[in-house]
Design a protein around this motif. Structure first.
Motif, PDB file in Angstrom:
ATOM      1  N   PHE A 173      -7.397  30.493  10.981  1.00  0.00           N
ATOM      2  CA  PHE A 173      -7.522  31.590  11.948  1.00  0.00           C
ATOM      3  C   PHE A 173      -8.867  31.509  12.666  1.00  0.00           C
ATOM      4  CE2 PHE A 173      -8.968  35.813  13.141  1.00  0.00           C
ATOM      5  CZ  PHE A 173      -7.896  36.302  13.861  1.00  0.00           C
ATOM      6  N   PHE A 174      -9.939  31.369  11.902  1.00  0.00           N
ATOM      7  CA  PHE A 174     -11.256  31.335  12.530  1.00  0.00           C
ATOM      8  C   PHE A 174     -11.499  30.046  13.313  1.00  0.00           C
ATOM      9  CE2 PHE A 174     -12.486  34.841   9.586  1.00  0.00           C
ATOM     10  CZ  PHE A 174     -12.798  35.751  10.592  1.00  0.00           C
ATOM     11  N   ASP A 175     -10.800  28.985  12.950  1.00  0.00           N
ATOM     12  CA  ASP A 175     -10.914  27.732  13.713  1.00  0.00           C
ATOM     13  C   ASP A 175     -10.119  27.777  15.008  1.00  0.00           C
ATOM     14  OD1 ASP A 175     -12.574  26.590  11.825  1.00  0.00           O
ATOM     15  OD2 ASP A 175     -10.979  25.433  10.843  1.00  0.00           O
ATOM     16  N   GLY A 176      -9.004  28.524  15.038  1.00  0.00           N
ATOM     17  CA  GLY A 176      -8.103  28.423  16.172  1.00  0.00           C
ATOM     18  C   GLY A 176      -7.879  29.665  17.007  1.00  0.00           C
ATOM     19  N   VAL A 177      -8.516  30.787  16.641  1.00  0.00           N
ATOM     20  CA  VAL A 177      -8.227  32.036  17.339  1.00  0.00           C
ATOM     21  C   VAL A 177      -9.526  32.685  17.827  1.00  0.00           C
ATOM     22  CG1 VAL A 177      -7.217  34.349  17.112  1.00  0.00           C
ATOM     23  CG2 VAL A 177      -6.166  32.411  15.933  1.00  0.00           C
ATOM     24  N   MET A 178      -9.529  33.094  19.089  1.00  0.00           N
ATOM     25  CA  MET A 178     -10.648  33.863  19.639  1.00  0.00           C
ATOM     26  C   MET A 178     -10.336  35.334  19.389  1.00  0.00           C
ATOM     27  SD  MET A 178     -13.486  34.299  21.279  1.00  0.00           S
ATOM     28  CE  MET A 178     -13.884  32.725  21.987  1.00  0.00           C
ATOM     29  N   VAL A 179     -11.061  35.929  18.436  1.00  0.00           N
ATOM     30  CA  VAL A 179     -10.780  37.313  18.055  1.00  0.00           C
ATOM     31  C   VAL A 179     -10.992  38.247  19.241  1.00  0.00           C
ATOM     32  CG1 VAL A 179     -11.427  39.233  16.547  1.00  0.00           C
ATOM     33  CG2 VAL A 179     -11.362  36.900  15.640  1.00  0.00           C
TER      34      VAL A 179
ATOM     35  N   MET B  49      -7.257  43.170  26.179  1.00  0.00           N
ATOM     36  CA  MET B  49      -7.583  44.217  25.210  1.00  0.00           C
ATOM     37  C   MET B  49      -6.521  44.349  24.119  1.00  0.00           C
ATOM     38  SD  MET B  49      -9.810  46.318  24.151  1.00  0.00           S
ATOM     39  CE  MET B  49     -10.970  46.510  25.481  1.00  0.00           C
ATOM     40  N   ASP B  50      -5.228  44.234  24.483  1.00  0.00           N
ATOM     41  CA  ASP B  50      -4.200  44.395  23.457  1.00  0.00           C
ATOM     42  C   ASP B  50      -4.263  43.279  22.418  1.00  0.00           C
ATOM     43  OD1 ASP B  50      -3.304  42.574  25.359  1.00  0.00           O
ATOM     44  OD2 ASP B  50      -1.225  43.231  25.295  1.00  0.00           O
ATOM     45  N   LEU B  51      -4.548  42.054  22.847  1.00  0.00           N
ATOM     46  CA  LEU B  51      -4.702  40.942  21.901  1.00  0.00           C
ATOM     47  C   LEU B  51      -5.926  41.166  21.015  1.00  0.00           C
ATOM     48  CD1 LEU B  51      -3.921  37.751  24.019  1.00  0.00           C
ATOM     49  CD2 LEU B  51      -2.432  38.948  22.420  1.00  0.00           C
ATOM     50  N   ARG B  52      -7.022  41.566  21.626  1.00  0.00           N
ATOM     51  CA  ARG B  52      -8.264  41.811  20.878  1.00  0.00           C
ATOM     52  C   ARG B  52      -8.054  42.871  19.806  1.00  0.00           C
ATOM     53  NH1 ARG B  52     -13.236  43.808  24.217  1.00  0.00           N
ATOM     54  NH2 ARG B  52     -12.540  42.002  25.377  1.00  0.00           N
ATOM     55  N   LEU B  53      -7.458  43.996  20.189  1.00  0.00           N
ATOM     56  CA  LEU B  53      -7.245  45.080  19.231  1.00  0.00           C
ATOM     57  C   LEU B  53      -6.294  44.659  18.112  1.00  0.00           C
ATOM     58  CD1 LEU B  53      -7.016  48.122  21.665  1.00  0.00           C
ATOM     59  CD2 LEU B  53      -8.953  47.471  20.206  1.00  0.00           C
ATOM     60  N   ASN B  54      -5.285  43.883  18.463  1.00  0.00           N
ATOM     61  CA  ASN B  54      -4.337  43.410  17.457  1.00  0.00           C
ATOM     62  C   ASN B  54      -5.022  42.467  16.466  1.00  0.00           C
ATOM     63  OD1 ASN B  54      -1.464  43.766  16.842  1.00  0.00           O
ATOM     64  ND2 ASN B  54      -1.340  41.550  17.092  1.00  0.00           N
ATOM     65  N   ARG B  55      -5.833  41.563  16.983  1.00  0.00           N
ATOM     66  CA  ARG B  55      -6.551  40.618  16.115  1.00  0.00           C
ATOM     67  C   ARG B  55      -7.566  41.343  15.246  1.00  0.00           C
ATOM     68  NH1 ARG B  55      -6.920  35.896  20.771  1.00  0.00           N
ATOM     69  NH2 ARG B  55      -4.722  35.327  20.575  1.00  0.00           N
ATOM     70  N   GLN B  56      -8.238  42.325  15.816  1.00  0.00           N
ATOM     71  CA  GLN B  56      -9.172  43.114  15.018  1.00  0.00           C
ATOM     72  C   GLN B  56      -8.422  43.887  13.940  1.00  0.00           C
ATOM     73  OE1 GLN B  56     -11.221  45.432  18.000  1.00  0.00           O
ATOM     74  NE2 GLN B  56     -12.690  43.801  18.428  1.00  0.00           N
ATOM     75  N   GLY B  57      -7.235  44.381  14.270  1.00  0.00           N
ATOM     76  CA  GLY B  57      -6.417  45.082  13.280  1.00  0.00           C
ATOM     77  C   GLY B  57      -6.003  44.175  12.137  1.00  0.00           C
ATOM     78  N   LEU B  58      -5.663  42.934  12.478  1.00  0.00           N
ATOM     79  CA  LEU B  58      -5.310  41.950  11.459  1.00  0.00           C
ATOM     80  C   LEU B  58      -6.494  41.721  10.520  1.00  0.00           C
ATOM     81  CD1 LEU B  58      -3.101  39.890  10.556  1.00  0.00           C
ATOM     82  CD2 LEU B  58      -4.203  38.246  12.079  1.00  0.00           C
ATOM     83  N   LEU B  59      -7.679  41.565  11.109  1.00  0.00           N
ATOM     84  CA  LEU B  59      -8.881  41.349  10.295  1.00  0.00           C
ATOM     85  C   LEU B  59      -9.231  42.588   9.477  1.00  0.00           C
ATOM     86  CD1 LEU B  59     -11.153  39.272  12.688  1.00  0.00           C
ATOM     87  CD2 LEU B  59      -9.713  38.466  10.803  1.00  0.00           C
ATOM     88  N   LYS B  60      -9.017  43.763  10.038  1.00  0.00           N
ATOM     89  CA  LYS B  60      -9.300  45.005   9.301  1.00  0.00           C
ATOM     90  C   LYS B  60      -8.405  45.103   8.067  1.00  0.00           C
ATOM     91  CE  LYS B  60     -10.660  49.404   8.886  1.00  0.00           C
ATOM     92  NZ  LYS B  60     -11.895  50.053   9.178  1.00  0.00           N
ATOM     93  N   SER B  61      -7.129  44.771   8.224  1.00  0.00           N
ATOM     94  CA  SER B  61      -6.199  44.788   7.083  1.00  0.00           C
ATOM     95  C   SER B  61      -6.662  43.836   5.994  1.00  0.00           C
ATOM     96  CB  SER B  61      -4.794  44.381   7.528  1.00  0.00           C
ATOM     97  OG  SER B  61      -4.284  45.286   8.446  1.00  0.00           O
TER      98      SER B  61
END
Length: 128
Positions: free
Chosen positions: A89-95, A100-112
């Protein structure tokens, strides 16, 4: 029991990478406004974020069940299975994506993930 679980986790080969990832996640979440742990599978775009979400769907319920039963060592050992998808994830995804919807979703994934990883103890403290 929590201390014994953290000691057992720290001895695992996955521990340094997961502790570093946990510290990185904490830093990302600190810089974001209030992050909701909700994740929409429809917004998962990159293969690495899809893989992490899928792995979390398998691993987190088992780790939660073990935690609730008081088996903190087993809970942390179960979470260690997330090392490869977290690294990918950290190698292939820009958090912090532009959208904004992608950013919030990715942050939500990391929060979980962050919530699950820190139920026993703050694992970022193991990062050097």
């Amino acid at each position: 029991r929590r201390l014994a679980a953290v000691r057992a986790f720290a001895a695992l080969p996955e521990a340094p990478a997961l502790a570093a990832a946990n510290k990185r996640i904490a830093n990302i979440l600190k810089k974001a406004p209030e992050v909701d742990a909700h994740v929409s599978a429809l917004l998962l775009k990159e293969p690495a974020e899809i893989a992490l979400h899928s792995a979390m769907g398998l691993v987190l319920p088992e780790a939660h069940k073990q935690f609730e039963a008081g088996d903190y060592t087993a809970s942390l050992q179960t979470l260690a299975a997330l090392r490869a998808p977290v690294d990918a994830f950290f190698d292939g995804v820009m958090v912090n994506a532009e959208e904004m919807d992608l950013r919030l979703n990715r942050q939500g994934l990391l929060k979980s993930l962050h919530v699950a990883m820190n139920r026993v103890a703050d694992l970022s403290k193991l990062a050097s």
